[in-house]
Design an enzyme around this catalytic site. Structure first.
Site, PDB file in Angstrom:
ATOM      1  CE1 TYR A   2      -0.048   3.992   8.766  1.00 27.36           C
ATOM      2  CE2 TYR A   2      -1.364   5.802   9.639  1.00 27.36           C
ATOM      3  CZ  TYR A   2      -1.135   4.851   8.666  1.00 27.36           C
ATOM      4  OH  TYR A   2      -1.971   4.763   7.587  1.00 27.36           O
ATOM      5  CG  HIS A   8      -7.005   2.974   5.751  1.00 29.54           C
ATOM      6  ND1 HIS A   8      -7.066   1.648   5.405  1.00 29.54           N
ATOM      7  CD2 HIS A   8      -8.262   3.330   6.112  1.00 29.54           C
ATOM      8  CE1 HIS A   8      -8.312   1.226   5.552  1.00 29.54           C
ATOM      9  NE2 HIS A   8      -9.051   2.217   5.984  1.00 29.54           N
ATOM     10  NE  ARG A  59      -1.993   2.189   3.463  1.00 26.19           N
ATOM     11  CZ  ARG A  59      -2.093   2.341   4.784  1.00 26.19           C
ATOM     12  NH1 ARG A  59      -2.756   1.464   5.516  1.00 26.19           N
ATOM     13  NH2 ARG A  59      -1.509   3.360   5.392  1.00 26.19           N
TER      14      ARG A  59
HETATM   15  C1  LIG Z   1     -15.822  -4.142  11.429  1.00 23.92           C
HETATM   16  C2  LIG Z   1     -15.019  -2.940  11.105  1.00 23.92           C
HETATM   17  N1  LIG Z   1     -14.167  -2.450  12.017  1.00 23.92           N
HETATM   18  C3  LIG Z   1     -13.428  -1.373  11.747  1.00 23.92           C
HETATM   19  C4  LIG Z   1     -13.527  -0.757  10.536  1.00 23.92           C
HETATM   20  C5  LIG Z   1     -12.688   0.478  10.241  1.00 23.92           C
HETATM   21  N2  LIG Z   1     -11.650   0.097   9.294  1.00 23.92           N
HETATM   22  C6  LIG Z   1     -11.855   0.269   7.978  1.00 23.92           C
HETATM   23  S1  LIG Z   1     -10.623  -0.371   7.097  1.00 23.92           S
HETATM   24  C7  LIG Z   1      -9.760  -0.854   8.455  1.00 23.92           C
HETATM   25  C8  LIG Z   1      -8.449  -1.541   8.302  1.00 23.92           C
HETATM   26  C9  LIG Z   1      -8.508  -2.693   7.382  1.00 23.92           C
HETATM   27  O1  LIG Z   1      -7.231  -3.189   7.134  1.00 23.92           O
HETATM   28  P1  LIG Z   1      -7.016  -4.434   6.191  1.00 23.92           P
HETATM   29  O2  LIG Z   1      -8.061  -5.451   6.460  1.00 23.92           O
HETATM   30  O3  LIG Z   1      -5.605  -4.861   6.334  1.00 23.92           O
HETATM   31  O4  LIG Z   1      -7.282  -3.883   4.732  1.00 23.92           O
HETATM   32  P2  LIG Z   1      -6.491  -2.743   3.943  1.00 23.92           P
HETATM   33  O5  LIG Z   1      -7.257  -1.484   4.173  1.00 23.92           O
HETATM   34  O6  LIG Z   1      -5.098  -2.683   4.471  1.00 23.92           O
HETATM   35  O7  LIG Z   1      -6.528  -3.129   2.525  1.00 23.92           O
HETATM   36  C10 LIG Z   1     -10.471  -0.516   9.602  1.00 23.92           C
HETATM   37  C11 LIG Z   1      -9.993  -0.767  10.963  1.00 23.92           C
HETATM   38  C12 LIG Z   1     -14.448  -1.276   9.607  1.00 23.92           C
HETATM   39  N3  LIG Z   1     -14.643  -0.726   8.402  1.00 23.92           N
HETATM   40  N4  LIG Z   1     -15.169  -2.369   9.906  1.00 23.92           N
END
Ligand SMILES: Cc1ncc(C[n+]2csc(CCOP(=O)(O)OP(=O)(O)O)c2C)c(N)n1
Ligand SMILES: [Mg+2]
Lengths: 343, 327
Positions: free
Chosen positions: A273, A264, A260
């Site tokens: 971070y 985010h 990435r």
């Molecule tokens: C159940 C839930 N908890 C928290 C969030 C907030 N949130 C959105 S994306 C994310 C991180 C996701 O990381 P990852 O699964 O590694 O996917 P990436 O974004 O890195 O592709 C969080 C904590 C959410 N959307 N849904």
């Protein structure tokens, strides 16, 4: 030759060039799609910075993984998709147009996934069997398993893919869905796009193991790791998983190692971070550049052709942007509709 | 007095309590280096270290369940759910378990734990970053549900929540985080949970509200004051326990009541408030108790034209006040 494996038991997939069933034309189509996705992604990010797109999660760095997977999935007699919010390349690879995408990010009338009720690309496209139901992490995983169960019950030869991140792998829904799928040998590909971050949380705080796919043996399913910045390897690894699903041999946990580059989402500030050197390092694995160099080296792509793809992509993204900017916001006249079906 | 935003007040409350009591710790997604997605725990990692500022894996059921377990052991956890929209996997732990543990053990154990979450809309958050969840938690005896609207209340009530011996669901309206600023004393203070606050005095009608809607109601009250309608605005601050006395005292004085809340109307907090008034102050009423609340659709849509249909605003509220006043 024995299959290379991690100490946890997952297969380390390596491209078998001799078995690759893609023609030069196929590869050019993959490449030009990736060029288009990148141009579109960069534009949407820009639109956010201009205050026109409320929020976007970029797929930059994930494109090869998503496009490789979708190219393999499209070969199944029937395929269904349960992606997550970062899967724009998958959507475009499946046939969602830049215009439709741009309408979504600008929340304009004519948006097809949710009628602009949700963020860009969230919602459902029954015509594509694309179910991007919500942006709640990992809820889509049991949905995919249930869909696959339905396919099995109706004897529909199908493969179902669901995508999630390394963070998503921690959710109870992920565990529960995988376990069910393994018990019932369902035709599911659990496609983990591991970019080693969940917003700010680094992988070592997400799990005490190095590879998500190492969990697969514990469920009784195949676990495979592939370099998700390599589109051809991801294509072939997914193809194997699709074939396994279609043969009735059950699910695969396929982990694509990706990068990435950007924060985010457009709301995030990753300088809080993430060291800049690490982002620089990640950019060295740009799947678009890697694919370009590969195709140039093989003589499949020429500089002239590349120029043409870039120009075409730019023109298409420009057109989509103008179209979406001119489109109105949806009228609220059906605001109360579709809470229930009509009696 | 120093002027602070709601998010600063929330941060200060936790910071002071963590400094005061080593049993207090925070856990949640991105609370560490990132300082929380809304920066509620900014600087905490540096101040208190990784052991007390825990970036959890992405699993809300675990966040709440682990907070429960730590509370049983004698710690005083503050669990952060990143957005209220993602609390649903944790409902099993919060409603199913935490709310019932004291009762179910006949008082042999209790849970000093806080589950904080940003909630509410009007920020282009769409279906999954705008939800109001208070009614689900407020339905359950055993939980306390706090919904502050100002920096002063947020700080004093969060400190009270952390010191409380029972589980508290602490709901922070995310639109107030940076939008709402106000005086916060430099000295230590704690506010009691379960006590409403008259935020504006009036005589024509009582407007009962909480969260972001408090600010919209105050604006609306200002508008209709020029038309001779004098609105008393009550900020519930806590929706369980509900300060029925404050509601009834005011309604007995004004004889009219309007309940304003952002959440879906049916079976929301306003339904309870209206029922209490109907049961206890029927004889005082000169107009039907009226609810002004979110529409009957499952969540707030993303497009601005749709979001604004969902959200109340000072104009819609002023119109509601006029209707109740004219009745
Ligand atoms: C159940 C839930 N908890 C928290 C969030 C907030 N949130 C959105 S994306 C994310 C991180 C996701 O990381 P990852 O699964 O590694 O996917 P990436 O974004 O890195 O592709 C969080 C904590 C959410 N959307 N849904
Ligand atoms: Mg990730």
């Amino acid at each position: 030759m024995p299959t290379p494996r991690t100490s946890g038991g997952a297969e380390r997939f390596e491209l078998n060039a001799g078995r690759l069933d893609l023609s030069p034309e196929d590869m050019l189509e993959m490449y030009s799609t990736m060029v288009l996705v990148r141009a579109l992604d960069e534009r949407i990010w820009l639109m956010n910075r201009q205050g026109k797109a409320a929020i976007v999660a970029s797929c930059q760095g994930h494109e090869a993984a998503q496009l490789g997977a979708v190219w393999a999935m499209r070969q199944a007699p029937s395929a269904a998709y349960f992606p997550y919010y970062r899967d724009m390349a998958l959507a475009i690879g499946l046939g969602v147009t830049p215009k439709e995408t741009m309408l979504g990010f600008l929340a304009k009338e004519g948006e097809r996934h949710s009628g602009a009720r949700q963020f860009g690309l969230q919602g459902i496209r029954p015509d594509l069997k694309l179910f991007n139901n919500s942006n709640v992490v990992s809820t889509q995983i049991p949905h995919a398993v249930g869909y696959a169960l339905g396919c099995k019950l109706s004897r529909e030869p199908a493969a179902v893919i669901t995508c999630f991140g390394d963070g998503g792998a921690s959710q109870g829904d992920c565990h529960e869905g995988m376990n069910f799928a393994a018990v019932h040998k369902l035709p599911v590909i659990f496609f983990c796009e591991n970019n080693r971050y969940a917003i700010s949380v680094p992988l070592h705080k997400q799990m005490a193991v190095e590879h998500v796919a190492d969990r697969a043996p514990g469920y009784g399913m195949a676990g495979v790791i592939v370099d998700g910045t390599d589109i051809l390897a991801t294509y072939q690894a997914t193809q194997k998983a699709v074939q396994r699903a279609l043969r009735g041999e059950g699910p695969t946990l396929l982990e694509a190692k990706v990068e990435r580059y950007l924060p985010h989402t457009s709301d995030d500030d990753d300088t809080r971070y993430r060291p800049r050197e690490e982002v620089q390092e990640a950019r060295k694995h740009d799947p678009l550049r890697l694919f370009r160099e590969l195709l140039l080296g093989k003589g499949i792509l020429t500089e002239a052709l590349d120029q043409r793809f870039q120009q075409q992509a730019k023109a298409e993204v420009n057109e989509a942007t103008e179209f979406a900017e001119q489109a109105p916001y949806p009228e609220p006249d059906d605001f109360y509709e579709h809470v229930y079906g009509r009696v | 007095m120093p002027i602070k935003s709601v998010i600063e007040a929330v941060r200060e409350a936790m910071y002071e309590e963590m400094t005061r009591d080593p049993r207090v710790f925070v856990l949640g997604e991105d609370v560490g280096k990132r300082g929380g997605v809304f920066l509620a725990t900014q600087g905490f990692l540096e101040a208190f270290g990784e052991a007390r500022v825990i970036d959890t894996p992405l699993a809300e059921s675990a966040i709440a369940g682990i907070a429960l377990g730590a509370a049983l052991q004698g710690q005083r956890p503050i669990a952060e759910i990143e957005f209220a929209d993602f609390v649903w996997p944790a409902v099993n732990q919060v409603i199913g378990e935490a709310a019932r543990l004291r009762y179910g053990s006949r008082g042999q154990a209790h849970l000093p734990m806080v589950v904080r979450m940003p909630y509410g809309g009007g920020i282009r958050g769409g279906l999954y970053h705008s939800q109001s969840v208070e009614a689900f938690f407020a339905h359950v005896p055993g939980l306390k549900v706090v919904t502050p609207a100002t920096p002063y209340d947020a700080k004093g009530l969060l400190k009270a929540a952390i010191r409380d011996e029972d589980p508290v669901v602490f709901l922070e309206h995310k639109k107030t985080y940076r939008l709402v600023r106000g005086e916060v004393p430099a000295e230590e203070y704690v506010l009691p949970i379960g006590v409403a606050d008259v935020k504006r005095e009036g005589t024509t009608l009582t407007c009962i509200t909480y969260g972001l809607m408090l600010h919209y109601c105050l604006e609306a009250a200002q508008t209709v004051a020029q038309e001779g309608i004098s609105v008393e605005v009550i900020d519930l601050r806590t929706v369980r326990p509900l300060d029925t006395q404050a509601i009834l005292d005011s309604v007995r004085k004004t004889s009219r009541a309007l309940v304003v809340y952002e959440d879906n109307k049916m079976l929301g907090v306003g339904a309870e408030v209206a029922a209490v008034i109907a049961e206890e102050a029927f004889d005082s009423l000169d107009a039907p108790v009226t609810r002004l609340a979110g529409p009957e659709v499952p969540a707030m849509p993303f497009a601005p034209t749709l979001e604004s249909v969902f959200m109340l605003n000072p104009e819609k509220i002023a119109e509601g006040m006029r209707k109740v006043a004219r009745y």
